[in-house]
Design a protein around this motif. Structure first.
Motif, mmCIF file in Angstrom:
data_model
loop_
_atom_site.group_PDB
_atom_site.id
_atom_site.type_symbol
_atom_site.label_atom_id
_atom_site.label_comp_id
_atom_site.label_asym_id
_atom_site.label_seq_id
_atom_site.Cartn_x
_atom_site.Cartn_y
_atom_site.Cartn_z
ATOM 1 N N LEU A 170 0.932 -1.353 -0.102
ATOM 2 C CA LEU A 170 -0.220 -0.026 -0.001
ATOM 3 C C LEU A 170 0.809 1.197 0.157
ATOM 4 C CD1 LEU A 170 -2.736 -0.993 2.598
ATOM 5 C CD2 LEU A 170 -2.876 -1.021 0.087
ATOM 6 N N SER A 175 -2.374 4.319 -3.047
ATOM 7 C CA SER A 175 -3.496 3.495 -2.483
ATOM 8 C C SER A 175 -4.659 4.112 -1.703
ATOM 9 C CB SER A 175 -3.220 2.077 -1.938
ATOM 10 O OG SER A 175 -2.343 2.587 -0.749
ATOM 11 N N LEU A 177 -7.885 3.083 0.799
ATOM 12 C CA LEU A 177 -8.628 2.101 1.672
ATOM 13 C C LEU A 177 -10.091 2.724 1.765
ATOM 14 C CD1 LEU A 177 -6.313 0.944 4.138
ATOM 15 C CD2 LEU A 177 -6.703 -0.227 1.942
ATOM 16 N N GLN A 223 -4.134 1.663 7.468
ATOM 17 C CA GLN A 223 -4.558 2.923 7.223
ATOM 18 C C GLN A 223 -3.149 3.877 7.085
ATOM 19 O OE1 GLN A 223 -7.614 4.776 9.547
ATOM 20 N NE2 GLN A 223 -8.495 3.007 10.304
ATOM 21 N N ALA A 226 -1.842 3.264 3.495
ATOM 22 C CA ALA A 226 -2.266 3.744 2.482
ATOM 23 C C ALA A 226 -2.155 5.305 2.294
ATOM 24 C CB ALA A 226 -3.848 3.336 2.557
ATOM 25 N N GLN A 229 -7.869 7.562 2.824
ATOM 26 C CA GLN A 229 -9.274 6.831 3.170
ATOM 27 C C GLN A 229 -10.386 7.417 2.892
ATOM 28 O OE1 GLN A 229 -7.918 4.087 5.381
ATOM 29 N NE2 GLN A 229 -5.719 5.004 5.179
#
Length: 487
Positions: A170, A175, A177, A223, A226, A229
């Motif tokens: 990630l 990326s 999430l 988290q 990445a 979010q």
């Protein structure tokens, strides 16, 4: 009792016939207008308690008719995609057959993220929640080994966890999430999550958006790795998705929906911007893109048929096996989601089609790229109200006039009021369809039809009473004449 009932009926009839029915038609007009306005009560205005009672007594005929009409707009003129900025990597039945049942070990999911990243996408959004540790991680497997296998357990604990492997993937890719907002707490929900800054320009943004206190998000380790979010929530009305929030409230802060967070990561923007005013949210911006919204931060989604979007799907099996043309991924916004049998979060669109939930997110991104937004601004509701009021008052003044051509037409042609009402409303509906197609405004022709038909219908009802009234007025004279003849 019968005499009382007859007296009430006679009183109502006199009231309806008074001044050629104008006061009665005015009552019908004002009452229906009020109910219609209440059906779209602004989210930023405190709702009176008596409206809840009204909702329980009267069915939401205006709201239901409005939504069905808006759906019919889209079915008559669905969006035809002109761009394809999104590719969906689907974990489908072929993938599950080749790589095993879901949920996968996180290291296998990391392999999929790495395979996608190798072809240089702009952003990778995962429609997957990972709130609990992977039970197949080496350390957890080691904890479950019997005592005689202590040496093997030691070797397993020396290996990186599957969360660490996925976190590395990630961190190395653009990326995002996914997460889901909840009104209630569960064993896997939290009260906060890491999210990009949201800069608010203007007042009252947080007070008007959909607000939640809990979120189902991935583990903090994931988290933190990445690059973004985002919420995956969609708005459903009577089981159909018509709108989707671009921003939501989580506790005391604003958090983005997946489409705008994908654009933020793809453009390298540090924050998402929200433009608000006294009536609520007006627009959500990322980089140089500004998307007009409803006051609650939602956008109406103009759907394209799934038949026109099938080409955006590629199987995760083919990606993992290196069988996908790199052009399907390079410089694209990639969404990873589940479509395998029994795993799909299926949703019904305004077109009446059942599609995977990830398709909804793809269509929002596609709509933003094309800049083809559906809008129903607050001023449009008041324009509709003014049109209904002016037209209704004109009908109330003109229809009962004995010297008008319309009055003569209504006296001589059976069901004339129905013919006039249908003609007027069909003309209105045609104009509203054209406005939808060429401007993208959702004009509520259903409420216009219902209310003006009710006004015309009130005169039709009164005209049916006239023969009864004439017969009633003649009956005493007949009795007198008969008595005279008999005498």
């Amino acid at each position: 009792m019968k005499r009382y009932r007859n007296s009430c009926i006679a009183f109502v009839r006199r009231m309806m016939r008074a001044r050629k029915g104008r006061p009665w038609a005015l009552v019908v007009l004002v009452t229906f207008l009020f109910i219609n306005l209440c059906s779209e009560w602004p989210a930023n205005v405190a709702r009176p308690a008596f409206l809840d009672t009204l909702d329980n007594v009267l069915p939401d005929s205006f709201g239901s008719a409005r939504q069905l009409l808006f759906d019919h707009y889209q079915r008559r003129f669905p969006r035809v995609p002109t761009t394809q900025p999104v590719t969906i990597v689907e974990i489908d039945d072929k993938t599950l057959e080749a790589f095993g049942q879901w949920p996968w070990p996180r290291n296998r999911l990391a392999g999929l993220v790495d395979a996608i990243e190798a072809d240089k996408p702009l952003a990778i959004g995962l429609d997957i929640y990972m709130p609990e540790p992977d039970q197949t991680s080496p350390g957890i497997v080691a904890d479950n080994l019997p005592a005689p296998e202590a040496a093997l357990a030691t070797q397993l604990r020396a290996l990186p966890s599957h969360e660490r492997i996925l976190a590395t993937a990630l961190r190395a890719s653009p990326s995002i999430l996914g997460a889901a907002a909840f009104d209630y707490a569960t064993s896997t929900t939290r009260t906060d999550m890491l999210s990009a800054p949201v800069l608010v320009h203007g007042p009252h943004a947080l007070a008007n958006v959909h607000r939640f206190n809990y979120v189902l998000a991935s583990l903090p380790e994931l988290q933190g790795a990445a690059h973004g979010q985002a919420m995956l929530n969609v708005a459903q009305e009577q089981g159909t998705v018509r709108r989707i929030p671009l921003v939501l409230g989580l506790g005391d802060k604003l958090v983005p929906g997946l489409p705008v967070e994908m654009l933020r990561v793809a453009t390298g923007s540090p924050a998402i911007e929200v433009f608000a005013g006294p009536s609520g949210v007006r627009a959500v911006g990322v980089a140089d893109v500004r998307v007009p919204t409803q006051p609650d931060g939602d956008i109406w989604l103009h759907f394209a048929s799934i038949a026109h979007t099938q080409q955006r799907y590629v199987s995760a099996r083919d990606v993992l096996q290196g069988k996908v043309d790199a052009s399907r991924i390079r410089n694209k916004l990639i969404l990873v989601g589940l479509t395998g049998t029994g795993l799909t979060d299926m949703r019904t669109t305004a077109l009446g089609e059942l599609v995977p939930g990830i398709e909804i997110q793809a269509q929002v991104i596609e709509t933003i790229f094309e800049g083809r937004f559906l809008q129903r601004p607050a001023w449009l509701i008041w324009c509709e109200t003014a049109f209904i009021l002016v037209t209704g008052l004109f009908l109330i003044w003109y229809v009962p006039r004995n010297d008008s051509r319309l009055a003569v037409f209504m006296r001589t042609v059976p069901k004339a009021s129905a013919i006039i009402g249908l003609t007027l409303n069909l003309l209105t509906l045609s104009v509203c369809f054209l406005v939808f197609r060429y401007v993208g405004f959702l004009v509520d022709a259903a409420s216009i039809f219902i209310i003006l038909s009710a006004v015309m219908g009130s005169f039709f009802t009164i005209s049916l009473m006239e023969p009864d009234a004439q017969n009633a007025s003649r009956s005493p004279e007949t009795d007198v004449s008969g008595a005279t003849l008999r005498s």
